[in-house]
Design a protein around this motif. Structure first.
Motif, mmCIF file in Angstrom:
data_model
loop_
_atom_site.group_PDB
_atom_site.id
_atom_site.type_symbol
_atom_site.label_atom_id
_atom_site.label_comp_id
_atom_site.label_asym_id
_atom_site.label_seq_id
_atom_site.Cartn_x
_atom_site.Cartn_y
_atom_site.Cartn_z
ATOM 1 N N ILE A 160 29.259 49.058 20.965
ATOM 2 C CA ILE A 160 29.746 47.714 21.214
ATOM 3 C C ILE A 160 31.082 47.596 20.484
ATOM 4 C CG2 ILE A 160 29.408 45.252 20.737
ATOM 5 C CD1 ILE A 160 27.675 46.285 22.996
ATOM 6 N N ILE A 161 32.101 47.221 21.225
ATOM 7 C CA ILE A 161 33.441 47.055 20.671
ATOM 8 C C ILE A 161 33.689 45.564 20.452
ATOM 9 C CG2 ILE A 161 35.883 47.579 20.972
ATOM 10 C CD1 ILE A 161 33.939 50.022 21.074
ATOM 11 N N GLU A 162 34.082 45.196 19.251
ATOM 12 C CA GLU A 162 34.437 43.807 18.958
ATOM 13 C C GLU A 162 35.914 43.754 18.576
ATOM 14 O OE1 GLU A 162 33.117 39.925 16.264
ATOM 15 O OE2 GLU A 162 32.248 41.897 15.838
ATOM 16 N N ALA A 163 36.691 43.014 19.367
ATOM 17 C CA ALA A 163 38.113 42.819 19.077
ATOM 18 C C ALA A 163 38.291 41.423 18.502
ATOM 19 C CB ALA A 163 38.936 42.978 20.356
ATOM 20 N N ILE A 164 38.825 41.334 17.283
ATOM 21 C CA ILE A 164 38.949 40.055 16.586
ATOM 22 C C ILE A 164 40.427 39.749 16.354
ATOM 23 C CG2 ILE A 164 38.254 38.735 14.546
ATOM 24 C CD1 ILE A 164 36.043 40.833 14.101
ATOM 25 N N ASP A 165 40.863 38.533 16.726
ATOM 26 C CA ASP A 165 42.256 38.176 16.499
ATOM 27 C C ASP A 165 42.409 37.419 15.167
ATOM 28 O OD1 ASP A 165 41.508 35.533 16.899
ATOM 29 O OD2 ASP A 165 42.503 35.324 18.838
ATOM 30 N N THR A 166 43.620 37.054 14.833
ATOM 31 C CA THR A 166 43.894 36.417 13.534
ATOM 32 C C THR A 166 43.325 35.005 13.443
ATOM 33 O OG1 THR A 166 46.051 35.738 14.396
ATOM 34 C CG2 THR A 166 45.968 37.780 13.102
ATOM 35 N N ASP A 167 42.954 34.430 14.593
ATOM 36 C CA ASP A 167 42.353 33.099 14.597
ATOM 37 C C ASP A 167 40.826 33.154 14.541
ATOM 38 O OD1 ASP A 167 44.835 31.784 14.774
ATOM 39 O OD2 ASP A 167 44.874 32.092 16.954
ATOM 40 N N GLY A 168 40.282 34.377 14.482
ATOM 41 C CA GLY A 168 38.835 34.523 14.401
ATOM 42 C C GLY A 168 38.118 34.591 15.731
ATOM 43 N N ASN A 169 38.863 34.632 16.840
ATOM 44 C CA ASN A 169 38.233 34.812 18.155
ATOM 45 C C ASN A 169 37.766 36.254 18.304
ATOM 46 O OD1 ASN A 169 38.888 32.135 19.314
ATOM 47 N ND2 ASN A 169 41.003 32.863 19.119
ATOM 48 N N SER A 170 36.622 36.449 18.954
ATOM 49 C CA SER A 170 36.078 37.789 19.155
ATOM 50 C C SER A 170 35.852 38.066 20.634
ATOM 51 C CB SER A 170 34.734 37.952 18.424
ATOM 52 O OG SER A 170 34.901 37.987 17.030
ATOM 53 N N GLY A 171 36.278 39.251 21.056
ATOM 54 C CA GLY A 171 35.994 39.725 22.408
ATOM 55 C C GLY A 171 35.132 40.962 22.330
ATOM 56 N N PHE A 172 34.256 41.144 23.327
ATOM 57 C CA PHE A 172 33.285 42.235 23.257
ATOM 58 C C PHE A 172 33.341 43.133 24.488
ATOM 59 C CE2 PHE A 172 31.736 38.964 20.449
ATOM 60 C CZ PHE A 172 31.283 39.679 19.353
ATOM 61 N N GLY A 173 33.250 44.434 24.241
ATOM 62 C CA GLY A 173 33.151 45.437 25.290
ATOM 63 C C GLY A 173 31.991 46.357 24.985
ATOM 64 N N GLU A 174 31.567 47.123 25.974
ATOM 65 C CA GLU A 174 30.426 48.033 25.809
ATOM 66 C C GLU A 174 30.734 49.367 26.467
ATOM 67 O OE1 GLU A 174 25.838 48.350 27.495
ATOM 68 O OE2 GLU A 174 26.618 46.370 26.973
ATOM 69 N N SER A 175 30.468 50.457 25.770
ATOM 70 C CA SER A 175 30.619 51.776 26.388
ATOM 71 C C SER A 175 29.378 52.073 27.225
ATOM 72 C CB SER A 175 30.797 52.858 25.317
ATOM 73 O OG SER A 175 29.592 53.061 24.596
ATOM 74 N N LYS A 222 38.023 54.253 27.747
ATOM 75 C CA LYS A 222 39.074 53.278 28.006
ATOM 76 C C LYS A 222 38.485 51.910 28.345
ATOM 77 C CE LYS A 222 42.362 56.731 29.798
ATOM 78 N NZ LYS A 222 43.079 57.219 30.996
ATOM 79 N N SER A 223 37.471 51.924 29.195
ATOM 80 C CA SER A 223 36.871 50.682 29.660
ATOM 81 C C SER A 223 36.229 49.890 28.527
ATOM 82 C CB SER A 223 35.825 50.990 30.733
ATOM 83 O OG SER A 223 35.162 49.824 31.138
ATOM 84 N N ALA A 224 35.614 50.582 27.589
ATOM 85 C CA ALA A 224 34.951 49.898 26.477
ATOM 86 C C ALA A 224 35.940 49.065 25.677
ATOM 87 C CB ALA A 224 34.257 50.922 25.576
ATOM 88 N N LEU A 225 37.104 49.638 25.390
ATOM 89 C CA LEU A 225 38.130 48.926 24.632
ATOM 90 C C LEU A 225 38.789 47.844 25.483
ATOM 91 C CD1 LEU A 225 39.725 52.007 22.863
ATOM 92 C CD2 LEU A 225 38.402 50.203 21.756
ATOM 93 N N GLU A 226 39.121 48.187 26.717
ATOM 94 C CA GLU A 226 39.778 47.216 27.585
ATOM 95 C C GLU A 226 38.884 46.013 27.831
ATOM 96 O OE1 GLU A 226 41.504 47.419 32.045
ATOM 97 O OE2 GLU A 226 39.528 46.629 31.570
ATOM 98 N N GLY A 227 37.571 46.238 27.952
ATOM 99 C CA GLY A 227 36.637 45.142 28.181
ATOM 100 C C GLY A 227 36.639 44.124 27.056
ATOM 101 N N ALA A 228 36.712 44.624 25.820
ATOM 102 C CA ALA A 228 36.766 43.719 24.667
ATOM 103 C C ALA A 228 38.042 42.888 24.691
ATOM 104 C CB ALA A 228 36.665 44.527 23.376
ATOM 105 N N ILE A 229 39.132 43.514 25.106
ATOM 106 C CA ILE A 229 40.414 42.797 25.159
ATOM 107 C C ILE A 229 40.408 41.764 26.286
ATOM 108 C CG2 ILE A 229 42.891 43.109 25.598
ATOM 109 C CD1 ILE A 229 42.592 45.812 24.085
ATOM 110 N N TRP A 230 39.803 42.077 27.417
ATOM 111 C CA TRP A 230 39.674 41.093 28.493
ATOM 112 C C TRP A 230 38.858 39.881 28.025
ATOM 113 C CZ3 TRP A 230 41.703 39.568 32.868
ATOM 114 C CH2 TRP A 230 42.425 40.461 33.672
ATOM 115 N N ASP A 231 37.753 40.131 27.344
ATOM 116 C CA ASP A 231 36.914 39.033 26.851
ATOM 117 C C ASP A 231 37.679 38.176 25.845
ATOM 118 O OD1 ASP A 231 34.663 37.430 26.334
ATOM 119 O OD2 ASP A 231 33.929 38.800 24.794
ATOM 120 N N LEU A 232 38.388 38.837 24.933
ATOM 121 C CA LEU A 232 39.182 38.115 23.937
ATOM 122 C C LEU A 232 40.269 37.280 24.619
ATOM 123 C CD1 LEU A 232 39.919 37.524 20.981
ATOM 124 C CD2 LEU A 232 41.300 39.621 21.000
#
Length: 358
Positions: free
Chosen positions: A22-37, A90-100
């Motif tokens: 599970i990939i969690e991408a967190i921005d400086t405002d505390g928003n989190s986006g999630f992707g899955e391999s 690639k998809s796992a990381l990109e998915g987290a960024i799309w969600d974020l």
């Protein structure tokens, strides 16, 4: 690692434990986006595995993201182009960024992709069963639950007679067969027997990397061929359609490298009258929610494999879990993937964790 409720058997083999990231991408405002391999532990579906996903993400893809600015999720696939294949990583990381991205825009992931549907039709995928009687009982169970289409895994020795038995008992049910590359052109006459069974399609009967022999097979079969493992990109899609290799394409987000490429394939097929549907890779809740969002695009006219969470897991890692009512999933309208992460469940299933600073 999560354990499936029941073993899942295909022509490749049987699995019950699913390892993934599970990939969690967190921005400086505390928003989190999630992707899955979605890669499996062994390279039986594609060359990728759980371990190769980690290697490629850690040693290449994350470094690319650290060194470049991303203004839109579509930028990610372009940045990743120098790294050949490894689409599931690639998809796992990109998915987290799309969600974020969707959460930062305060819109649903479906809306961010351009999807309009408020609900989607779903089917069910049934692995190879111990006996035909077991299969018939399983099919009956899921028909009663309202699933809109039944997909049955087949292999040599478990195919025509089995499907005929299902068709005889369920004459009006949409049925498709999934061969996972179990046949060759030497089996043409055998496979042509499927034309009498009114199947919606047969999925990937021939080689996992083939589009030429599939064209030869489609030319002599009435049953539509659906390509799965052969399609890794829009370019593969273009060539397969041009050759007449299929009439339907299964779009799996992980297999094609992410949502951006999946949407491009969808758009191309929509323009050319090629039906598409969203396949599954035994995803947990995060990957399942991405599939739901993608399926809201107008070209997804056939029920996909996105069954409810309880079909596979005793407990999922999202809340609420994905539920199916009479073969329909209502699309969540909350920002991003539309489901919250069950942090306690995620922690319970987690065996290791790594943090990367940007």
């Amino acid at each position: 690692m999560m354990r499936l409720k029941d073993p899942f058997t295909t022509s490749f083999g049987t699995m019950q434990d699913k390892e993934f990231y599970i990939i969690e991408a967190i921005d400086t405002d505390g928003n989190s986006g999630f992707g899955e391999s979605v890669a499996f532990t062994s390279p039986w579906y594609s060359e990728e595995t759980v371990k190769t996903n980690l290697h490629v993400m850690e040693d290449f893809l994350i470094k690319i993201l650290q060194e470049n600015e991303v203004n839109h999720p579509d930028d990610v696939s372009k940045l990743f182009e120098p790294i050949k294949r490894n689409n599931m990583a690639k998809s796992a990381l990109e998915g987290a960024i799309w969600d974020l991205y969707a959460k930062r825009k305060n819109i649903s992931l479906a809306a961010a992709l351009g999807g309009k549907k408020k609900e989607i039709d779903v089917g069910i995928s049934i692995g190879i069963q111990p006996t035909v009687k077991d299969l018939l009982n399983t099919v009956e169970h899921y028909i009663k639950e309202g699933y809109k289409r039944i997909k049955i895994k087949v292999k040599p020795g478990w195919d025509v007679d089995v499907l005929r038995a299902v068709r005889e008992q369920f004459p009006d049910t949409p049925i498709m067969a999934d061969a996972n590359s179990a046949y060759t052109l030497a089996d043409i006459e055998h496979l042509k027997q499927l034309d009498d069974l009114n199947l919606t399609m047969i999925e990937q009967p021939l080689g996992h990397d083939d589009i030429v022999d599939h064209a030869k097979l489609q030319a002599v079969m009435k049953t539509p061929i659906c390509l799965d493992e052969s399609i890794h990109s829009l370019e593969d899609t273009r060539k397969a359609i041009q050759l007449g290799s299929c009439k339907i394409i299964n779009i799996k987000i992980g297999r094609v490298g992410g949502l951006t490429e999946a949407k491009r394939i969808h758009d191309y097929c929509l323009e050319r009258g090629i039906e598409v549907w969203c396949g599954g890779m035994l995803e947990a809740g995060v990957g399942r929610s991405h599939n739901i969002a993608l399926t809201t695009l107008s070209g997804f006219t056939l029920p996909g494999d996105t069954a409810g969470s309880s079909r596979y897991w005793e407990k999922d890692i999202i809340t609420p879990e994905v539920t199916v009512d009479n073969g329909i999933i209502k699309v969540p309208n909350k920002p991003g993937i539309g489901y919250d992460i069950d942090r306690d469940a995620l922690k319970a299933f987690t065996v290791s964790e790594k943090v990367f600073e940007f």
